[in-house]
Motif scaffolding. Sequence first.
Motif, PDB file in Angstrom:
ATOM      1  N   LEU A   5       0.817  -1.220   0.000  1.00  0.00           N
ATOM      2  CA  LEU A   5       0.000   0.000   0.000  1.00  0.00           C
ATOM      3  C   LEU A   5       0.849   1.268   0.000  1.00  0.00           C
ATOM      4  N   HIS A   6       2.107   1.157  -0.417  1.00  0.00           N
ATOM      5  CA  HIS A   6       2.972   2.344  -0.438  1.00  0.00           C
ATOM      6  C   HIS A   6       3.987   2.194  -1.572  1.00  0.00           C
ATOM      7  N   MET A   7       3.785   2.946  -2.648  1.00  0.00           N
ATOM      8  CA  MET A   7       4.749   2.903  -3.767  1.00  0.00           C
ATOM      9  C   MET A   7       4.679   4.181  -4.586  1.00  0.00           C
ATOM     10  N   HIS A   8       5.778   4.444  -5.288  1.00  0.00           N
ATOM     11  CA  HIS A   8       5.923   5.682  -6.070  1.00  0.00           C
ATOM     12  C   HIS A   8       6.123   5.372  -7.555  1.00  0.00           C
ATOM     13  N   SER A   9       5.631   6.276  -8.400  1.00  0.00           N
ATOM     14  CA  SER A   9       5.778   6.134  -9.851  1.00  0.00           C
ATOM     15  C   SER A   9       6.523   7.357 -10.395  1.00  0.00           C
ATOM     16  N   ASP A  37       2.084   8.496  -4.623  1.00  0.00           N
ATOM     17  CA  ASP A  37       3.145   9.410  -5.043  1.00  0.00           C
ATOM     18  C   ASP A  37       3.242  10.612  -4.112  1.00  0.00           C
ATOM     19  N   HIS A  38       4.466  11.152  -4.000  1.00  0.00           N
ATOM     20  CA  HIS A  38       4.682  12.355  -3.188  1.00  0.00           C
ATOM     21  C   HIS A  38       3.906  13.528  -3.795  1.00  0.00           C
ATOM     22  N   ASP A  39       3.007  14.080  -3.021  1.00  0.00           N
ATOM     23  CA  ASP A  39       2.392  15.382  -3.328  1.00  0.00           C
ATOM     24  C   ASP A  39       1.706  15.457  -4.692  1.00  0.00           C
ATOM     25  N   ILE A  62      -2.043   8.974  -1.968  1.00  0.00           N
ATOM     26  CA  ILE A  62      -1.122  10.102  -2.120  1.00  0.00           C
ATOM     27  C   ILE A  62      -0.280  10.151  -0.850  1.00  0.00           C
ATOM     28  N   GLU A  63       0.918  10.738  -0.913  1.00  0.00           N
ATOM     29  CA  GLU A  63       1.753  10.913   0.285  1.00  0.00           C
ATOM     30  C   GLU A  63       2.118  12.384   0.385  1.00  0.00           C
ATOM     31  N   LEU A  64       1.501  13.085   1.328  1.00  0.00           N
ATOM     32  CA  LEU A  64       1.740  14.526   1.468  1.00  0.00           C
ATOM     33  C   LEU A  64       2.881  14.781   2.451  1.00  0.00           C
ATOM     34  N   SER A 259       5.877  -1.144   0.928  1.00  0.00           N
ATOM     35  CA  SER A 259       7.335  -1.188   0.758  1.00  0.00           C
ATOM     36  C   SER A 259       7.973   0.195   0.649  1.00  0.00           C
ATOM     37  N   ASP A 260       7.239   1.170   0.083  1.00  0.00           N
ATOM     38  CA  ASP A 260       7.808   2.473  -0.313  1.00  0.00           C
ATOM     39  C   ASP A 260       8.723   2.281  -1.536  1.00  0.00           C
ATOM     40  N   TYR A 261       8.260   1.415  -2.417  1.00  0.00           N
ATOM     41  CA  TYR A 261       8.982   1.128  -3.667  1.00  0.00           C
ATOM     42  C   TYR A 261       9.165   2.404  -4.488  1.00  0.00           C
ATOM     43  N   HIS A 262      10.405   2.601  -5.003  1.00  0.00           N
ATOM     44  CA  HIS A 262      10.721   3.745  -5.869  1.00  0.00           C
ATOM     45  C   HIS A 262      11.330   3.279  -7.190  1.00  0.00           C
ATOM     46  N   GLY A 263      11.159   2.013  -7.553  1.00  0.00           N
ATOM     47  CA  GLY A 263      11.784   1.505  -8.777  1.00  0.00           C
ATOM     48  C   GLY A 263      13.279   1.369  -8.605  1.00  0.00           C
TER      49      GLY A 263
HETATM   50 ZN    ZN Z   1       6.876   7.080   0.086  1.00  0.00          ZN
END
Ligand code: ZN
Length: 289
Positions: A5-9, A37-39, A62-64, A259-263
Amino acid sequence: MFCDLHMHSTASDGTDPPESLPQLARAAGLAAIALTDHDTSAGIAACRAACEEEGLAFIAGIELSASPKDVPGKREDGKTGTLHILGYGIDPDADSLLVIEKQLLEAREQRNPQIVANLHELGVKLDYNEVVAKAEAAGAKMVGRPHIAQALVERGYVRTIHEAFSKYIGEGAAAYARKDRLSAENAIAAIHTAGGLAVLAHPVQLRRASAKDLEATIVHLKRFGLDGMEVHHSDHGRADVKQYQQLAEKLNLIPTGGSDYHGQRKNIPLNNCRVPYAVFQKLKQCIDG
Ligand code: ZN
Ligand code: AMP
Ligand code: FE
Ligand code: FE
């Protein structure tokens, strides 16, 4: 079955486009994901559509980035701490979020050249256009410190991304500049107005001096309407997970995880935390309920 439930694109500072994440997620053994995604909520529509194709359950997130200054609780010596609030089940087109996204993007666009100027004073000569080019080459929709870090590595000023953060651009490091604009209270309110639930991301990053200080911070956030807290995260050790699980139960907060996956940008695979699917189901119930 697992969820993440935590990942970035590439809509923020991840390296995979939002429409590619669901296929990767399925290959990693996931049955449900949330894009956070951040903001920005710019990647939500594409990720949601691809999830439908892959047969994965999806939560719009979203992650603010909020200011860590205005919440109580003593910090570890010399640490500023990071306060990120996740929003789950948001309407990505809600005005309350778009207003904040615009403010945060402006803050980012002021801060980034400031960091480059600070680096210049230290004799580290980067051209800001070069940093922007790194972000663009990665398909990123915004410029973040990871792109500055990448430029520092490629210019040979540091050997690793990690060194870039610890020596120059991490919190408290020589060229660091803050971009705090948003209070935790406003972040939580904007998420609620957008129809979502507000969840404290990676509590360990608040850098509280003790479990008691962390609890004081979270109790304070709960008064603003905080709905949940992240229990499983790649930065959380076994003892942290246990502590946060108990705290979530005690404070009646929804436990979440990812995970906070960032690729390619970080050495963290999807499904890194093997979060039980039941965590997704509970969150989904609370969003729908
Ligand atoms: Zn994050
Ligand atoms: P920004 O939002 O531009 O300030 O950048 C924040 C991003 O930098 C987030 O993705 C963080 O995970 C990443 N970040 C922060 N500290 C570090 C670090 N020490 N090493 C690697 N990435 C970091
Ligand atoms: Fe990031
Ligand atoms: Fe975060």
